[in-house]
Design an enzyme around this catalytic site. Structure first.
Site, PDB file in Angstrom:
ATOM      1  N   GLY A 133      55.583 -24.990  61.350  1.00  0.00           N
ATOM      2  CA  GLY A 133      56.898 -25.410  60.897  1.00  0.00           C
ATOM      3  C   GLY A 133      56.769 -26.196  59.616  1.00  0.00           C
ATOM      4  N   SER A 146      53.233 -25.004  53.733  1.00  0.00           N
ATOM      5  CA  SER A 146      53.047 -23.830  54.575  1.00  0.00           C
ATOM      6  C   SER A 146      53.557 -24.147  55.969  1.00  0.00           C
ATOM      7  CB  SER A 146      51.563 -23.464  54.637  1.00  0.00           C
ATOM      8  OG  SER A 146      51.334 -22.548  55.684  1.00  0.00           O
ATOM      9  N   HIS A 147      53.865 -23.096  56.752  1.00  0.00           N
ATOM     10  CA  HIS A 147      54.216 -23.319  58.150  1.00  0.00           C
ATOM     11  C   HIS A 147      53.029 -23.835  58.939  1.00  0.00           C
ATOM     12  CE1 HIS A 147      57.835 -21.226  57.206  1.00  0.00           C
ATOM     13  NE2 HIS A 147      58.264 -21.286  58.439  1.00  0.00           N
ATOM     14  N   SER A 148      51.836 -23.473  58.466  1.00  0.00           N
ATOM     15  CA  SER A 148      50.635 -23.793  59.227  1.00  0.00           C
ATOM     16  C   SER A 148      49.747 -24.755  58.453  1.00  0.00           C
ATOM     17  CB  SER A 148      49.871 -22.507  59.532  1.00  0.00           C
ATOM     18  OG  SER A 148      48.515 -22.795  59.776  1.00  0.00           O
ATOM     19  N   ASP A 150      55.039 -20.996  51.422  1.00  0.00           N
ATOM     20  CA  ASP A 150      54.859 -19.679  52.041  1.00  0.00           C
ATOM     21  C   ASP A 150      56.219 -19.104  52.437  1.00  0.00           C
ATOM     22  OD1 ASP A 150      55.139 -21.146  54.410  1.00  0.00           O
ATOM     23  OD2 ASP A 150      53.257 -20.500  55.297  1.00  0.00           O
TER      24      ASP A 150
END
Lengths: 206, 456
Positions: B45, B8-10, B69
């Site tokens: 990122g 995921s980015h987060s 994601d």
């Protein structure tokens, strides 16, 4: 023939110049990305290029070694799609650097980078992405292989034209594609930042 | 068990999603899930190098599913597959599922021991229930009951494909549990089984009967009709078991009326009842030492008998596996100890067996896991076997069944099912037989037709 285009010093100068250009244009790139994306392209690339220029210069033997490390650094520090895309570009570019460093070799390296980037992002011309500037740039380089300078000059002119042509396009790839028709009327941030990469390559020619 | 990587980015988002998935599966059967998300705890990122490291970390021969994601999560994961060794990359699938839904579906599916392909497919279906829910607004609380109710289950066979139409009778429609029963019942067959809604004549929403998410996604409510189609080598077996399951409301309990599917298939065959109870009236107990010795001999005889049955079934067959499991129950120290304690307390061997087995049955019946609950059938079968060994110490095989007769048996256990010859017995009628029961598994493995009939 015989004019060195990509020794280690040139490669480092290229990355250093690009880092400066990105830092100078970071706000502009992020603003472009705010209009059609997630408002991080400038800050992401800036973070990545700062990490690249911080690499220990003494640990590399060749331009290829250095640019591969630069590519991996972008992969790990940019965070957004530009990480794997620019990272792949530099990795493939570096792998294509051969013994000869003339204009045809220059065009071949840029072509290899473009192909890697296209394979990674699966975008084509007209999708309103980095490819819209890079693909015509590479074609122009391949058409001007008399010497490295004119090769890159032709590439830069084509990249700028390609970048400007993204303004009316409707995005079909990346975050901007969520906007559909609303993405038209804005210049693509990726096409903008890759044009700066061509500009830097030309600027650091000895 | 497969492993899962979340890109995921987060990092916070990925960790929260993993926590959500963990809630769905008990720790003991949880797949390994690691997070390769965010550049650090705060910076959003994705990092292909970190993804590659995560893939390497969880790599196992069973493979890894990667849930991603947005945008660069996918690009970074694809790039990571170029960084890891090619043989590792070959064991990795990137799921196209939405991350949260896909992760939950994948964790649940993986915990059942499913392979990578199946988990990937299940995750890929994970949006279906939500889509289906929104596509069938829940305003109409009243079930759509047809003016002329279709029979609960009728079978026709156009060409080489079998079809079964079932009007859902379950009060809450085909919710998770009945769907799980369908998936479990169809899992063992070499057959393609699909389900669609009867009110979807183009069958655009046809789903695989082995995907719990997809079957649930059909959103079938009470009174609505489903169309199940069966093809492939074991289509007939799958069809039969599906009909049997449908007649029991997919495990939700038998409806008040007699299932018509059963009535139709009885077709004139004579019925013979196989009594299960063991006559112990002639048993004369000795002193505790004598009783203990007899019990030891009876247990050894029972075990030897099951061993003999197992020796006659093909290696690697489901029947063989079931019989091995039953022998291990008999060998359980808990039983032997229970027998001995009862005998020491002055009980006869017969009473000791009955008391101990009844206790063990109660223990299993308290379990929520349906598979374990149905181990009671195994225990009762073993009880009968040991009792028979005690009373006549002779042949433990079941009574002879005249050829061509349907066999009526109160409860179909695996030991009985192993002894019924499918070439001689056209079918078994039983009053109770859970969908997970070993008797049913053996019957299915041996091609023995089973019909569950109403207690009346």
């Amino acid at each position: 023939m015989g004019l060195l285009t990509m020794d280690l010093t040139t490669a480092m100068a290229w990355m250093a110049d690009y880092a400066e250009l990105i830092a100078a244009h970071a706000a502009e790139l992020t603003e472009l990305d705010r209009q059609i994306g997630d408002a991080d392209h400038g800050s992401n690339l800036d973070r990545g290029m700062q990490a690249v220029v911080a690499l220990d210069a003494s640990s590399f033997d060749s331009a290829a070694d250095y640019l591969k490390k630069a590519g991996m650094t972008l992969v790990s520090t940019v965070g957004g799609a530009a990480g794997p895309l620019y990272g792949t570009f530099l990795l493939r570019f570096a792998s294509a650097l051969g013994e000869t460093n003339d204009a045809p070799a220059t065009a071949r390296a840029w072509r290899a980078g473009l192909e890697g980037l296209v394979a990674r992002g699966k975008a084509g011309v007209g999708d309103k992405t980095v490819v819209d500037a890079l693909a015509p740039a590479v074609e122009a380089m391949e058409a001007h292989t008399g010497d490295v300078r004119s090769c890159l000059e032709a590439g830069l002119a084509a990249a700028r034209a390609g970048r400007d042509a993204t303004v009316p396009m409707v995005a079909r790839r990346g975050r901007a594609s969520y906007l559909g028709e609303r993405s038209a009327g804005h210049q693509d941030p990726g096409a903008t930042s890759i044009t700066l990469l061509v500009e830097s390559a030309l600027a650091v020619l000895p | 068990m497969i492993s899962i990587v979340v890109v995921s980015h987060s990092r916070a988002l990925a960790r929260a999603a993993v926590a959500l998935a963990h809630e769905m599966v008990p720790e003991a059967v949880r797949p390994r899930i690691v997070v390769a998300s965010g550049l650090d705890d705060e910076t959003t990122g994705t990092d292909a190098v970190a993804v590659a490291a995560a893939i390497d970390e969880v790599d196992s021969p069973d493979g890894t599913l990667v849930l991603v994601d947005l945008g660069s999560a996918l690009l970074s994961t694809e790039m990571a597959l170029e960084f890891v060794e090619p043989d590792v990359a070959e064991r990795v699938r990137i799921s196209s599922a939405p991350m949260v839904e896909g992760l939950v579906a994948a964790a649940v599916c993986a915990s059942s021991g499913a392979g990578l392909d199946q988990v990937d497919a299940e995750a890929g279906q994970s949006l279906l229930p939500k889509r289906q829910h929104l596509g069938h607004p829940s305003s109409g609380q009243q079930p759509t009951i047809r003016s002329t109710p279709a029979p609960a289950a009728t079978a026709i066979a156009p060409g080489d494909e079998l079809e079964l139409r079932v009007v859902v009778q379950n009060q809450h429609g085909l919710h998770a549990r009945p769907c799980a029963s369908i998936v479990a019942a169809m899992a063992g067959f070499d057959a393609t089984v699909t389900i669609s809604r009867a009110d979807d004549p183009d069958e655009l929403g046809t789903v695989d009967a082995r995907s719990i998410m997809a079957v649930q996604g059909l959103g079938l409510r009470r009174g609505e009709e489903l169309v199940a189609r069966f093809s492939g080598p074991q289509a007939h077996h799958a069809h039969r078991d599906f009909a049997e399951l449908a007649a029991r409301n997919f495990g939700d309990g038998v409806p008040a009326h007699q299932p018509q599917a059963v009535a139709q298939t009885l077709g004139g065959s004579p019925i013979v009842e196989l009594p299960l109870c063991v006559d112990v009236s002639t048993y004369g107990p000795g002193d505790p030492q004598e009783e203990a010795a007899r019990l030891e001999r009876a247990m050894a005889a029972a075990d030897g008998f099951v061993e003999g049955l197992a020796a006659r079934v093909p290696d690697g067959s489901a029947t063989g596996a079931v019989l091995r499991a039953i022998r291990s129950i008999l060998a359980d120290p808990m039983l032997g100890q229970g027998f001995r304690e009862e005998v020491q307390d002055g009980a006869s061997a017969v009473a000791a067996v009955r008391t101990t087995m009844a206790e063990a049955c109660r223990f299993f019946e308290t379990m929520t896991n349906p598979y374990l609950r149905e181990r009671g059938t195994d225990l009762r079968a073993l009880e009968r076997l040991v009792l028979r060994a005690l009373v006549d110490e002779g042949d433990l095989t079941i009574a002879d069944v005249p050829a061509g007769h349907l066999v009526l048996v109160e409860e179909l256990d695996a030991i009985t099912a192993t002894q019924l010859d499918p070439r001689q017995v056209p079918g078994v009628l039983t009053r109770t037989s859970g969908s997970n029961g070993h008797g049913l598994i053996v019957a299915r493995d041996r091609g023995l037709a089973v019909h569950v009939v109403d207690a009346g």
